[in-house]
Design an enzyme around this catalytic site. Structure first.
Site, short mmCIF file in Angstrom:
data_model
loop_
_atom_site.label_atom_id
_atom_site.label_comp_id
_atom_site.label_asym_id
_atom_site.label_seq_id
_atom_site.Cartn_x
_atom_site.Cartn_y
_atom_site.Cartn_z
N LYS A 181 0.83 -1.16 -0.02
CA LYS A 181 0.06 0.09 0.01
C LYS A 181 0.88 1.08 -0.02
CE LYS A 181 -1.52 3.02 2.66
NZ LYS A 181 -1.50 4.24 1.88
N GLU A 257 10.52 1.67 10.08
CA GLU A 257 11.39 2.62 9.72
C GLU A 257 10.82 3.87 10.00
OE1 GLU A 257 14.53 1.91 9.20
OE2 GLU A 257 14.77 0.17 8.28
N CYS A 291 14.60 10.75 6.22
CA CYS A 291 14.56 10.52 7.65
C CYS A 291 16.16 10.52 8.19
CB CYS A 291 14.21 9.09 7.81
SG CYS A 291 14.56 7.89 6.80
N GLU A 392 11.45 16.36 13.92
CA GLU A 392 11.69 16.21 12.44
C GLU A 392 10.83 17.09 11.87
OE1 GLU A 392 10.20 12.74 10.77
OE2 GLU A 392 12.18 12.44 10.10
#
Ligand code: NAD
Length: 498
Positions: A181, A257, A291, A392
């Protein structure tokens, strides 16, 4: 009406389920936006719960024969896919740049190497051996490895093909079947990948691709589905927690992750020029949307001012523009919400008292149209407790933080909820060893940065995730261990004899 407006939208009217291209049950079709223009460029079928159910069923049926197929046969199919992928890579790079706005020079370099990774996973397909365990002489004890079952792969929008590759490669090598997906913002290249699996001759149902929404949609159904044994997820930590809740009833396994806020440490004894090349490149690559980027730049005080000046000088050299333009260094942000998030963090940084050395604005006007462009941005005088250093941002925002000496560098590096990656620059080998071993991160780069290969394990500690992708380790989460103990005598004493 100008030429761009007249351009017909690319049509992706089908999902790939059980080896067939099928329309979604509810008939939902969503426009995918080109972030370089802010306008739709493709129309993509989105699946819902019923489509996920059909895809999982197809993967379940395919699992038995696929898992029993000899490893070298699975490897041969993966190698065929690798060859097709290599040929398709230039077009895949173009489509990915179109869908998520990443500069073509970056997608070309990245996707142009993916076939090596597919070959690497192929090479693992017949290595899932067990071991014999010495106990008493009267028994033979050994382990065998078995694929876990149907895997749900859920991917983000910043690196759609790479995230799919890192999941499907080891899952298929291990003998699992997959429902992929992709992220709602970037579904196109995953459907193109499905075409390659079809061409390579993978049996129906081994790989299924269902674009759709996350929460409340296809993603959530995939996670909750009782017949999905494992979820391999790349995305935000908040989503990972929602996934854990939704999957709790079926006690799934997970690899996660997640995000990062990587410290990139520049010691005063480093080769300054090389360190700045890496630090600026890694702050602004993918328009800051990765990331593992070094978004917290820790700079030893004697070179701090020089580093701020050099960052600012380099920022002026970055050519921001449409992703598909050859000269573009940095494309737009991948979607409007991300653009708003980045600009919001620039405001937060100002309010927190950091000095905006350069950038921080949306780029608008003739050259940029309605695209989601933002300037490469440098904040100086940043404290590690500020939100721009802790959270982040996922935009091209470098936060430069001064430090004094090794101990403070390590303390600052580790003062983060994240632990994905870190980099450090020094000419002192002893310092490189001391500091890297003290840093809490899944990956540490010394005198280089973002050196990522299929053969080296990738993943984080703390809030950056669970498990590793790539490396020999990548196949482990897709395999169960079965222990078999066989008596050589076949004698079993009657427990009630005396
Ligand atoms: P996201 O978590 O919003 O979405 C990721 C995927 O999860 C999408 O496909 C989305 O549709 C799906 N999803 C959302 N809610 C869901 C739910 N409730 N159930 C099931 N699926 C759901 O992340 P994003 O914004 O697409 O990606 C950016 C994030 O990904 C950043 O935090 C970034 O650091 C992280 N990331 C990590 C790595 C890594 O390797 N560590 C690599 C790339 C991106």
């Amino acid at each position: 009406m100008n030429a761009a407006r007249q351009e017909a939208l690319a049509e992706y009217p089908h999902l790939y389920i059980g080896g067939a291209w099928v329309a979604p049950v509810a008939g939902e079709v969503v426009e995918s936006i080109d972030p370089s223009t802010g306008r739709p460029w493709a129309r993509v079928a989105f699946g819902g719960a019923a489509d996920i159910d059909a895809a999982v069923q197809a993967a379940r049926v395919a699992f038995g024969p696929w898992s029993r197929r000899p490893g070298h046969e699975r490897a041969a199919l993966l190698r065929r896919l690798a060859d097709l992928y290599e040929r398709a890579a230039p077009e895949l790079a173009r489509l990915e740049s179109r869908d998520n706005g990443r500069a073509l020079r970056e997608t070309r370099a990245d996707i142009g190497g993916h076939h090596n990774a597919w070959h690497w996973y192929a090479s693992l397909a017949d290595k899932g051996s067990g071991r014999t365990i010495p106990i008493e002489d009267s028994v033979l004890a050994f382990t065998t490895r078995k694929p876990v079952g149907v895997v749900g792969a859920i991917t983000p929008w910043n690196v759609p093909l790479m995230a799919a590759l890192w999941k499907l490669g080891p899952a298929l090598a291990a003998g699992c079947t997959v429902v992929l997906k992709p992220a709602e913002h970037t579904p196109v290249t995953s459907l193109e990948l499905a075409r390659l699996f079809e061409q390579a001759g993978f049996p129906p149902g081994v790989v299924n691709v269902v674009p759709g929404w996350g929460a409340g949609g296809a993603g959530e159904r995939l996670v909750a589905h009782p017949d999905v044994a494992k979820i391999a997820f790349t995305g935000e930590g908040g989503t990972a927690k929602a996934i854990l809740h939704a999957g709790a009833d079926s006690l799934k396994r997970y690899t996660f992750e997640l995000g990062g806020k990587a410290p990139h440490i520049l010691f005063a004894d480093a080769d300054f020029e090389q360190a700045i090349n890496a630090a600026t490149g890694s702050a602004w690559a993918l328009c800051g949307q990765s990331c593992a980027l070094g978004s917290r730049v820790l700079v030893e005080r004697p070179i701090y001012e020089r580093a701020v000046e050099e960052f600012t000088r380099r920022a002026a050299r970055v050519r921001v523009g449409p992703a598909l333009r050859e000269e573009t260094h940095m494309g737009p942000q991948a979607h409007a919400e991300q653009l708003a998030k980045t600009l919001g963090y620039v405001e937060i940084g100002r309010r927190e008292g950091a000095q905006l050395a350069c950038g921080g604005r949306r780029l608008e006007g003739d050259a940029y149209g309605a695209g989601y462009y933002v300037e490469p941005t440098v904040f100086a005088g940043v404290g590690n407790d500020m939100r721009i250093a802790r959270e982040e941002i996922f935009g091209p925002v470098a936060a430069l933080i001064p430090f004094d000496g090794e101990d403070e560098a390590v303390a600052l590096a580790n003062a983060s909820s994240y632990g994905l990656a870190a980099g450090l620059w020094t000419r002192d080998v002893g310092r490189a060893l001391r500091v890297s071993s003290r840093i809490e991160a899944g990956m540490v780069w010394v005198n280089t940065y973002r050196y990522i290969r299929w053969s080296t394990p990738y993943g984080g500690v703390k809030a950056s995730g669970w498990g590793r992708e790539n490396g020999m380790e990548c196949i482990e989460p897709y395999l169960d261990v079965q222990t078999t103990i066989i008596s050589k005598s076949g004698r079993f004493p009657d427990p009630y004899a005396t």
